[in-house]
Design an enzyme around this catalytic site. Structure first.
Site, short mmCIF file in Angstrom:
data_model
loop_
_atom_site.label_atom_id
_atom_site.label_comp_id
_atom_site.label_asym_id
_atom_site.label_seq_id
_atom_site.Cartn_x
_atom_site.Cartn_y
_atom_site.Cartn_z
CE LYS A 91 66.20 62.89 22.64
NZ LYS A 91 65.22 62.93 23.74
CB CYS A 111 61.36 60.28 5.66
SG CYS A 111 61.66 58.58 6.12
CG ASN A 171 58.68 61.77 3.94
OD1 ASN A 171 59.70 61.26 3.50
ND2 ASN A 171 58.61 63.02 4.35
N GLY A 172 56.44 58.12 5.17
CA GLY A 172 55.26 57.45 5.70
C GLY A 172 55.37 55.96 5.53
CD1 TRP A 220 62.27 57.66 11.46
CD2 TRP A 220 64.07 58.51 12.43
NE1 TRP A 220 62.16 57.44 12.80
CE2 TRP A 220 63.23 57.94 13.43
CE3 TRP A 220 65.28 59.11 12.82
CZ2 TRP A 220 63.56 57.96 14.78
CZ3 TRP A 220 65.59 59.12 14.17
CH2 TRP A 220 64.75 58.56 15.13
CG HIS A 253 57.99 54.67 56.47
ND1 HIS A 253 57.73 54.08 57.68
CD2 HIS A 253 56.97 54.32 55.64
CE1 HIS A 253 56.60 53.38 57.59
NE2 HIS A 253 56.12 53.52 56.36
NE ARG A 305 61.51 66.18 9.23
CZ ARG A 305 60.23 66.01 9.54
NH1 ARG A 305 59.59 66.96 10.17
NH2 ARG A 305 59.61 64.91 9.20
CD GLU A 360 59.51 60.93 32.57
OE1 GLU A 360 60.44 60.34 33.14
OE2 GLU A 360 59.67 61.61 31.54
CD GLU A 413 65.10 65.69 31.64
OE1 GLU A 413 66.16 65.33 31.13
OE2 GLU A 413 64.04 65.08 31.49
CE LYS A 455 61.30 64.54 31.18
NZ LYS A 455 61.48 63.33 30.45
C1 F6R Z 1 65.14 62.33 30.34
C2 F6R Z 1 65.78 61.51 29.34
C3 F6R Z 1 66.74 60.47 29.81
C4 F6R Z 1 66.68 59.25 28.90
C5 F6R Z 1 67.77 58.26 29.27
C6 F6R Z 1 67.71 57.01 28.43
O1 F6R Z 1 64.23 63.22 29.78
O2 F6R Z 1 65.59 61.68 28.18
O3 F6R Z 1 66.50 60.12 31.13
O4 F6R Z 1 65.42 58.66 29.03
O5 F6R Z 1 69.03 58.87 29.11
O6 F6R Z 1 67.83 57.32 27.09
P1 F6R Z 1 67.37 56.31 25.98
O7 F6R Z 1 65.89 56.18 26.12
O8 F6R Z 1 67.78 56.93 24.69
O9 F6R Z 1 68.06 55.01 26.26
#
Ligand code: F6R
Length: 611
Positions: A606, A2, A102-103, A76, A507, A29, A484, A491, A488
């Site tokens: 995203k 928020c 907010n909060g 939010w 293997h 945000r 993971e 990507e 990271k």
């Molecule tokens: C990697 C990343 C993606 C998401 C994936 C699922 O850094 O962000 O691998 O984790 O696309 O996205 P959500 O969690 O939004 O379902």
């Protein structure tokens, strides 16, 4: 998260534009609705809209009213879905008090009951925030400052609240407790806001309001009061950042900001699920002993980073709750005729709650009779709406494409869920439950300490950023962290990387290890350390350059590795929360050295709403 904006100037107009402009500066945000309250001829005019601020602007354009003073908000959703009724500002019964908040007001349910029983208040929204408007209204005797102070004495939680009274159009009062609040000095006007970007166009001299302080803002003055209502002196903070830097809170990138927000996100996710005695509470989620006795299998399904959180979830559930648990990636699960019935608990994990594959897998599981519990960050998202129960992560909006704080808060949710299920089923002893819970509660502080090692990770990044091939290996839950860390890195830096269980190397994949190959060895599991040593020897014998990651106190790793990264000591079961963070930082610094577009890597979005 928020956002709050407050403005008070001269004349009879300007607030409408200045407040909505300020809100627009907070759009980055994330929000789902917006609203504004204006002081107009002895009353408060409130307008709200679901969706973009442009929708609010449309409404405001059609209305002739304007004012010299107003408060605005971007919401939010936390309590209650995104809707017009839940959007801020909220008002008291006769509309003479308006607030934005907010909060979270933690004791809102108790206050709401009291307001209904003792004062016959009727509520118009599902929010905790509306409480504040009614309380201030009840205490209001012509002095907004006094009424706000009295009202906050009743509230527990973390909040910043900004209030206006129809009878006092020349004052805005705000109060802060554990949620950001600043006051800005303008020219013949003054401001309030939750964040610097909202003010930057008009004010570069600001006061940072501290916890439990109240601030009274008029056109010509800003007075800050401490808890005893004594006026306090505050130095002016001169903002030199440009708008872009301000949005990132002074960080170079959202990703780095979000990495550093992890201690707070984890603390928030824990606090929301622990009661006053420190016991896990699953308010709103029905997982009674009878519910759990009906479940004979759990599926955890997600995509990408969220699926790695699912792998840790499997470890935790099988270890603490002793329920057979399978994990799958959503794009595969939905097409593989999964063995699911009404004795299956389907857990899906998603930051955005809009990932199409995850949503389709959820629908598939539901159609086969499974009960669906989702772990989601965005309140009111499609996954949240279509699930039987939702366990929210409290990471706040994640803006960088590469997920960081969503992942670690997802891990916390999975641990809490596993501990709760184990305890409720009677398969986890009180001592074990208390031990792991205590480990979890230490995570925010340990993570804060770990983040101080960033310079060391940056130095390692300088040595390795030109590599075109990086391997990650580990055993046990370190395999999930390896996956993971590798994701990271690839990507955001576009370096080819590969993660594999250390015992599986021999293997096949070991054929790729040669002189100078970079191998990052996740060695956080004490109980598997000896086994891992032989895997380190295997890659070293073929000339690999090894970066070891282990718990502080593990001296053996130094002898076997070319570089060592330490994480604070903790129980084996919870290391993923800490171990992933140096890998996030490594990916970040490598990508930065390679000149990559860190927050918006190529080919990625995203929220992936396509199949
Ligand atoms: C990697 C990343 C993606 C998401 C994936 C699922 O850094 O962000 O691998 O984790 O696309 O996205 P959500 O969690 O939004 O379902």
């Amino acid at each position: 998260m928020c956002g709050i904006v407050g403005y008070i100037g001269g004349g009879s107009a300007g607030a409408k534009r200045i407040v909505t402009d300020g809100l627009k500066r907070l759009e980055y945000r994330g929000y789902d609705s917006a609203g504004i309250a204006l002081a107009v001829n002895g009353r408060l005019v409130v307008e709200k809209a679901v969706g973009r601020i442009a929708n609010l602007e449309e409404i405001l354009k059609a209305s002739p009213v304007d004012s010299h003073a107003g408060i605005g908000h971007t919401r939010w959703a936390t309590h209650g879905a995104p809707s017009q009724a839940n959007a801020h500002p909220h008002t008291n019964a006769d509309g003479s008090i308006a607030i934005v908040h907010n909060g979270i007001i933690e004791n809102y349910a108790e206050l709401k009951e009291r307001l209904i029983a003792e004062h016959g208040v009727s509520f118009r929204s599902e929010t905790d925030s509306e409480i504040a408007a009614h309380l201030i209204g009840l205490f209001y005797k012509g002095d907004l400052l006094a009424a706000v102070r009295e009202a906050v004495r009743e509230m527990r939680g973390a909040y910043s609240i900004c209030a206006m009274a129809a009878a006092e159009p020349d004052r805005i009062v705000a109060v802060r407790k554990d949620a950001p609040l600043i006051a800005g000095i303008g020219e013949n006007c003054n401001f309030l806001a939750s964040d610097i970007p909202a003010l930057l166009k008009h004010a570069r001299m600001i006061y940072l309001i501290e916890n439990n302080e109240t601030v009274l803002v008029t056109r010509n003055d800003i007075t800050i009061f401490n808890e005893r209502m004594e006026a306090v002196k505050r130095d002016v903070f001169h903002v030199t950042w440009d708008a872009d830097a301000a949005e990132k809170g002074g960080y170079d990138h959202f990703m780095r900001k979000e990495i550093f927000e992890q201690p707070a996100g984890i603390a928030e996710t824990l606090n929301r699920r622990l009661d006053e005695k420190g016991e896990i509470k699953l308010d709103g989620i029905s997982l009674t002993k009878e519910d759990l006795d009906r479940i004979d299998r759990i599926y955890i399904v997600a995509c990408g980073t969220a699926s790695h959180a699912g792998l840790v979830g499997k470890f935790a559930i099988e270890r603490f709750a002793r329920i057979p648990t399978e994990t799958d990636i959503a794009s595969e699960f939905r097409y593989r005729e999964p063995y699911i019935d009404d004795r299956t608990l389907f857990v899906c994990i998603s930051q955005s709650g809009e990932t199409l594959d995850t949503l389709a897998a959820l629908r598939e599981a539901k159609s086969r009779g499974a009960r669906v519990l989702s772990v989601v960050n965005v309140v009111g998202s499609s996954v949240a709406r279509e699930s039987d129960d939702v366990f929210y992560t409290w990471a706040g909006p994640e803006i960088a494409v590469a997920s960081t704080k969503a992942f670690t808060t997802q891990l916390v949710c999975m641990y809490l869920l596993a501990l709760y299920m184990g305890r409720t089923r009677g398969v986890l002893s009180d001592a074990e439950y208390a031990r792991v819970l205590s480990e979890l509660s230490q995570m925010p502080d340990k993570l804060t300490a770990l983040l101080e090692d960033e310079p060391k990770i940056r130095d390692i990044a300088k040595k390795v950023y030109k590599n075109e091939n990086i391997f990650f290996i580990g055993r046990g839950s370190d395999v999930s962290v390896a996956l993971e860390g590798s994701l990271k890195l690839k990507e955001i830096s576009y370096i080819h990387s590969f993660a594999i269980a250390a015992g599986e190397l021999k293997h096949g994949t070991i054929a790729l290890i040669e002189q100078g190959s970079l191998v990052i060895v996740l060695a956080s599991q004490d109980r598997l350390f000896e086994k891992l040593l032989s895997n380190i020897e295997e890659v070293k014998a073929r000339g690999a350059y090894v970066i070891g990651l282990a718990k502080a106190g593990n001296r053996e790793i130094e002898k076997r590795s070319d570089e060592v990264i330490y994480i604070p000591a903790c129980a084996d079961e919870v290391t993923p929360i800490l171990a992933v963070v140096p890998l996030q930082l490594l990916a970040y610094h490598v990508a930065k050295l390679r000149g990559c577009d860190i927050d918006k890597p190529k080919n990625l979005a995203k929220a992936v709403t396509v199949e």
